[in-house]
Design an enzyme around this catalytic site. Structure first.
Site, mmCIF file in Angstrom:
data_model
loop_
_atom_site.group_PDB
_atom_site.id
_atom_site.type_symbol
_atom_site.label_atom_id
_atom_site.label_comp_id
_atom_site.label_asym_id
_atom_site.label_seq_id
_atom_site.Cartn_x
_atom_site.Cartn_y
_atom_site.Cartn_z
ATOM 1 N N GLY A 92 51.142 -0.150 12.683
ATOM 2 C CA GLY A 92 50.394 -1.031 13.074
ATOM 3 C C GLY A 92 48.834 -0.513 13.651
ATOM 4 N N ASN A 146 46.150 -0.725 11.808
ATOM 5 C CA ASN A 146 45.093 -1.621 11.588
ATOM 6 C C ASN A 146 45.057 -2.658 12.675
ATOM 7 O OD1 ASN A 146 43.524 -1.569 9.059
ATOM 8 N ND2 ASN A 146 45.736 -0.822 8.329
ATOM 9 N N MET A 151 55.487 -6.006 5.322
ATOM 10 C CA MET A 151 56.003 -5.505 4.105
ATOM 11 C C MET A 151 56.759 -6.506 3.104
ATOM 12 S SD MET A 151 54.879 -2.599 4.097
ATOM 13 C CE MET A 151 55.566 -1.787 2.602
ATOM 14 N N ARG A 152 56.832 -7.910 3.795
ATOM 15 C CA ARG A 152 57.350 -8.897 2.855
ATOM 16 C C ARG A 152 56.402 -9.783 2.116
ATOM 17 N NH1 ARG A 152 62.506 -9.915 4.377
ATOM 18 N NH2 ARG A 152 63.200 -8.197 6.074
ATOM 19 N N LEU A 177 55.057 -13.176 1.375
ATOM 20 C CA LEU A 177 55.247 -14.486 1.894
ATOM 21 C C LEU A 177 55.425 -15.620 1.013
ATOM 22 C CD1 LEU A 177 51.997 -14.399 3.879
ATOM 23 C CD2 LEU A 177 54.289 -14.214 4.741
ATOM 24 N N ASN A 226 44.812 -10.252 3.951
ATOM 25 C CA ASN A 226 45.543 -8.995 4.038
ATOM 26 C C ASN A 226 44.634 -7.769 3.744
ATOM 27 O OD1 ASN A 226 47.955 -7.417 3.711
ATOM 28 N ND2 ASN A 226 47.780 -7.465 1.322
ATOM 29 N N HIS A 248 44.595 -3.895 1.749
ATOM 30 C CA HIS A 248 45.505 -3.253 0.866
ATOM 31 C C HIS A 248 44.718 -1.886 0.635
ATOM 32 C CE1 HIS A 248 48.236 -2.703 -2.255
ATOM 33 N NE2 HIS A 248 47.202 -2.344 -3.078
HETATM 34 C C1 GRF Z 1 47.759 0.226 5.464
HETATM 35 O O1 GRF Z 1 47.494 1.200 4.440
HETATM 36 C C2 GRF Z 1 47.572 -1.062 4.832
HETATM 37 O O2 GRF Z 1 46.196 -1.046 3.954
HETATM 38 C C3 GRF Z 1 48.878 -1.260 4.143
HETATM 39 O O3 GRF Z 1 49.800 -0.819 4.768
HETATM 40 C C4 GRF Z 1 49.255 0.178 5.853
HETATM 41 C C5 GRF Z 1 49.577 -0.252 7.057
HETATM 42 O O4 GRF Z 1 49.227 0.575 8.263
HETATM 43 N N1 GRF Z 1 48.732 -2.848 3.716
HETATM 44 P P1 GRF Z 1 49.351 0.251 9.570
HETATM 45 O O5 GRF Z 1 50.748 -0.216 9.872
HETATM 46 O O6 GRF Z 1 48.417 -0.901 9.820
HETATM 47 O O7 GRF Z 1 49.046 1.545 10.412
#
Ligand code: GRF
Length: 207
Positions: free
Chosen positions: A17, A19, A95-96, A98, A112, A114
């Site tokens: 988490g 982000n 991680m799923r 949708l 999202n 990435h």
């Molecule tokens: C990030 O690198 C994001 O781009 C990817 O998964 C990672 C999540 O990291 N989708 P965090 O849980 O936000 O630390």
């Protein structure tokens, strides 16, 4: 578009988490005029849930094993988001994949992030894919979510140089630092009504 109230966002996260934290920090610092009423996770032990609680958001764990299939799980999630009157859903390390009915229920309202310059290296282990391919420039992308994997319209991107001797970890860390700037910026553009979808192109009104 001038909004009378702050945009209500909901974050879906499966893990660390960081982000989510960047979004929370931007809200708390007054750099992002949004409210975050709820964070939902499919993992009970996701650090994201703890970060949500600290911010004062509702932290909801939904156990996928408690639902018959993805459709039922997605419907439960939509229920939680609706209950909190969420207007924009931000996936942050969720991680799923949708399901189609989830995506259709919130057209143009799911984002999202990435860790690659899409359309290169979608899916898992994007940084590893980039290193193995031998690119000199990696990066991060924020995009709207469609029914595919990391295939929706691109909102914004940032390049990140690959350095000699980089490992998956060092590259991921350099990209992550940029992600933390990029995601709140993309959400702000949405909140300010500056994003328009033209075909599969996102037009950003800068002013
Ligand atoms: C990030 O690198 C994001 O781009 C990817 O998964 C990672 C999540 O990291 N989708 P965090 O849980 O936000 O630390």
């Amino acid at each position: 578009m001038i909004r009378s109230e702050s945009l209500r966002i909901g974050v879906l996260a499966s893990g660390r988490g960081s982000n989510l934290q960047a979004i929370i920090d931007a809200i708390e610092a007054g750099r992002l005029d949004c409210r975050l009423p709820v964070v939902v996770s499919d993992r009970a032990d996701a650090q994201a849930l703890e970060r949500a609680r600290k911010h004062g958001a509702k932290a909801v764990f939904l156990d996928p094993r408690a639902y018959g299939d993805r459709e039922a799980f997605d419907q439960a999630m939509l229920g939680v988001l609706a209950e909190h009157r969420v207007e924009l859903v931000c996936l942050a390390g969720y991680m799923r994949v949708l399901g189609a009915s989830f995506v259709r229920a919130l057209p143009g309202q799911i984002m999202n992030i990435h860790p690659a310059l899409l359309p290169a290296f979608p899916g898992l282990h994007a940084q590893r894919q980039a290193l193995q391919y031998g690119v000199k420039v990696a990066g991060a992308t924020v995009h709207f979510v469609d029914e595919g994997v990391d295939s929706g319209p691109i909102i914004c991107q940032v390049p990140v140089p690959v350095r000699e001797g980089d490992t998956e970890e060092t590259l991921a860390a350099r990209i992550l630092a940029e992600e933390h700037q990029l995601y709140p910026r993309a959400i702000r553009l949405f909140a300010e009504g500056r994003l328009a979808l033209v075909g599969r192109r996102v037009v950003v009104r800068e002013d």
